[in-house]
Design a protein around this motif. Sequence first.
Motif, PDB file in Angstrom:
ATOM      1  N   PRO A  74       0.805  -1.219   0.000  1.00  0.00           N
ATOM      2  CA  PRO A  74       0.000   0.000   0.000  1.00  0.00           C
ATOM      3  C   PRO A  74       0.845   1.279   0.000  1.00  0.00           C
ATOM      4  O   PRO A  74       0.366   2.332  -0.395  1.00  0.00           O
ATOM      5  CB  PRO A  74      -0.820  -0.104   1.285  1.00  0.00           C
ATOM      6  CG  PRO A  74      -0.014  -0.978   2.178  1.00  0.00           C
ATOM      7  CD  PRO A  74       0.706  -1.938   1.265  1.00  0.00           C
ATOM      8  N   ALA A  75       2.096   1.177   0.381  1.00  0.00           N
ATOM      9  CA  ALA A  75       2.950   2.357   0.443  1.00  0.00           C
ATOM     10  C   ALA A  75       3.355   2.858  -0.939  1.00  0.00           C
ATOM     11  O   ALA A  75       3.495   4.052  -1.161  1.00  0.00           O
ATOM     12  CB  ALA A  75       4.200   2.055   1.270  1.00  0.00           C
ATOM     13  N   ASN A  76       3.547   1.918  -1.876  1.00  0.00           N
ATOM     14  CA  ASN A  76       4.037   2.335  -3.194  1.00  0.00           C
ATOM     15  C   ASN A  76       3.270   1.718  -4.359  1.00  0.00           C
ATOM     16  O   ASN A  76       3.575   2.007  -5.508  1.00  0.00           O
ATOM     17  CB  ASN A  76       5.536   2.021  -3.322  1.00  0.00           C
ATOM     18  CG  ASN A  76       5.834   0.562  -3.066  1.00  0.00           C
ATOM     19  OD1 ASN A  76       5.008  -0.307  -3.297  1.00  0.00           O
ATOM     20  ND2 ASN A  76       7.036   0.284  -2.575  1.00  0.00           N
ATOM     21  N   GLY A  77       2.313   0.836  -4.076  1.00  0.00           N
ATOM     22  CA  GLY A  77       1.503   0.231  -5.135  1.00  0.00           C
ATOM     23  C   GLY A  77       2.183  -0.887  -5.890  1.00  0.00           C
ATOM     24  O   GLY A  77       1.628  -1.405  -6.857  1.00  0.00           O
ATOM     25  N   LYS A  78       3.380  -1.293  -5.468  1.00  0.00           N
ATOM     26  CA  LYS A  78       4.090  -2.365  -6.171  1.00  0.00           C
ATOM     27  C   LYS A  78       3.347  -3.681  -5.996  1.00  0.00           C
ATOM     28  O   LYS A  78       2.892  -4.018  -4.912  1.00  0.00           O
ATOM     29  CB  LYS A  78       5.523  -2.501  -5.670  1.00  0.00           C
ATOM     30  CG  LYS A  78       6.400  -1.353  -6.102  1.00  0.00           C
ATOM     31  CD  LYS A  78       7.838  -1.582  -5.689  1.00  0.00           C
ATOM     32  CE  LYS A  78       8.692  -0.410  -6.141  1.00  0.00           C
ATOM     33  NZ  LYS A  78      10.089  -0.594  -5.756  1.00  0.00           N
ATOM     34  N   ILE A  79       3.263  -4.436  -7.088  1.00  0.00           N
ATOM     35  CA  ILE A  79       2.567  -5.724  -7.099  1.00  0.00           C
ATOM     36  C   ILE A  79       3.608  -6.826  -7.227  1.00  0.00           C
ATOM     37  O   ILE A  79       4.462  -6.785  -8.109  1.00  0.00           O
ATOM     38  CB  ILE A  79       1.580  -5.795  -8.275  1.00  0.00           C
ATOM     39  CG1 ILE A  79       0.544  -4.681  -8.147  1.00  0.00           C
ATOM     40  CG2 ILE A  79       0.911  -7.160  -8.335  1.00  0.00           C
ATOM     41  CD1 ILE A  79      -0.317  -4.499  -9.369  1.00  0.00           C
ATOM     42  N   GLN A  80       3.515  -7.811  -6.318  1.00  0.00           N
ATOM     43  CA  GLN A  80       4.467  -8.914  -6.331  1.00  0.00           C
ATOM     44  C   GLN A  80       3.706 -10.227  -6.454  1.00  0.00           C
ATOM     45  O   GLN A  80       2.804 -10.508  -5.652  1.00  0.00           O
ATOM     46  CB  GLN A  80       5.300  -8.901  -5.049  1.00  0.00           C
ATOM     47  CG  GLN A  80       6.362  -9.966  -5.004  1.00  0.00           C
ATOM     48  CD  GLN A  80       7.166  -9.903  -3.719  1.00  0.00           C
ATOM     49  OE1 GLN A  80       6.659  -9.508  -2.674  1.00  0.00           O
ATOM     50  NE2 GLN A  80       8.416 -10.313  -3.784  1.00  0.00           N
ATOM     51  N   LEU A  81       4.061 -11.027  -7.452  1.00  0.00           N
ATOM     52  CA  LEU A  81       3.490 -12.358  -7.597  1.00  0.00           C
ATOM     53  C   LEU A  81       4.124 -13.257  -6.537  1.00  0.00           C
ATOM     54  O   LEU A  81       5.350 -13.383  -6.472  1.00  0.00           O
ATOM     55  CB  LEU A  81       3.778 -12.918  -8.991  1.00  0.00           C
ATOM     56  CG  LEU A  81       3.325 -14.350  -9.256  1.00  0.00           C
ATOM     57  CD1 LEU A  81       1.809 -14.475  -9.135  1.00  0.00           C
ATOM     58  CD2 LEU A  81       3.793 -14.793 -10.638  1.00  0.00           C
TER      59      LEU A  81
END
Length: 112
Positions: A74-81
Amino acid sequence: MQAWLGRMGFVAFTGTLIWLATQSTGIVHSQTATGGGVYAEGLQIRSTVLATGIEQVTVVDSQLRSMAVYHIDPANGKIQLKSVRSLALDLQMEHFNGQSPLPSELRQVQPK
């Protein structure tokens, strides 16, 4: 501001998944806000906020019989599989980590 960006990342990600799911049929059967679930043709998307604040998105493709798990910061919107798995063989098992009576035990019982 960072939380807002993280949330917008999730919205964009989920919207993209729905768009991809509907490209073959052009149909979205239903969408529900309850429980964070979205349902499209053969695709189920569930969102859960973990205790750490990370948003976990689970995507189940019933046509391919597979699932994927993503984490969104939520801090940077990065999505990790985080994980992908075919469920096809899992669903063919008679039991796993079960308790008695197991299916094989029930078959041995003769009706009186």
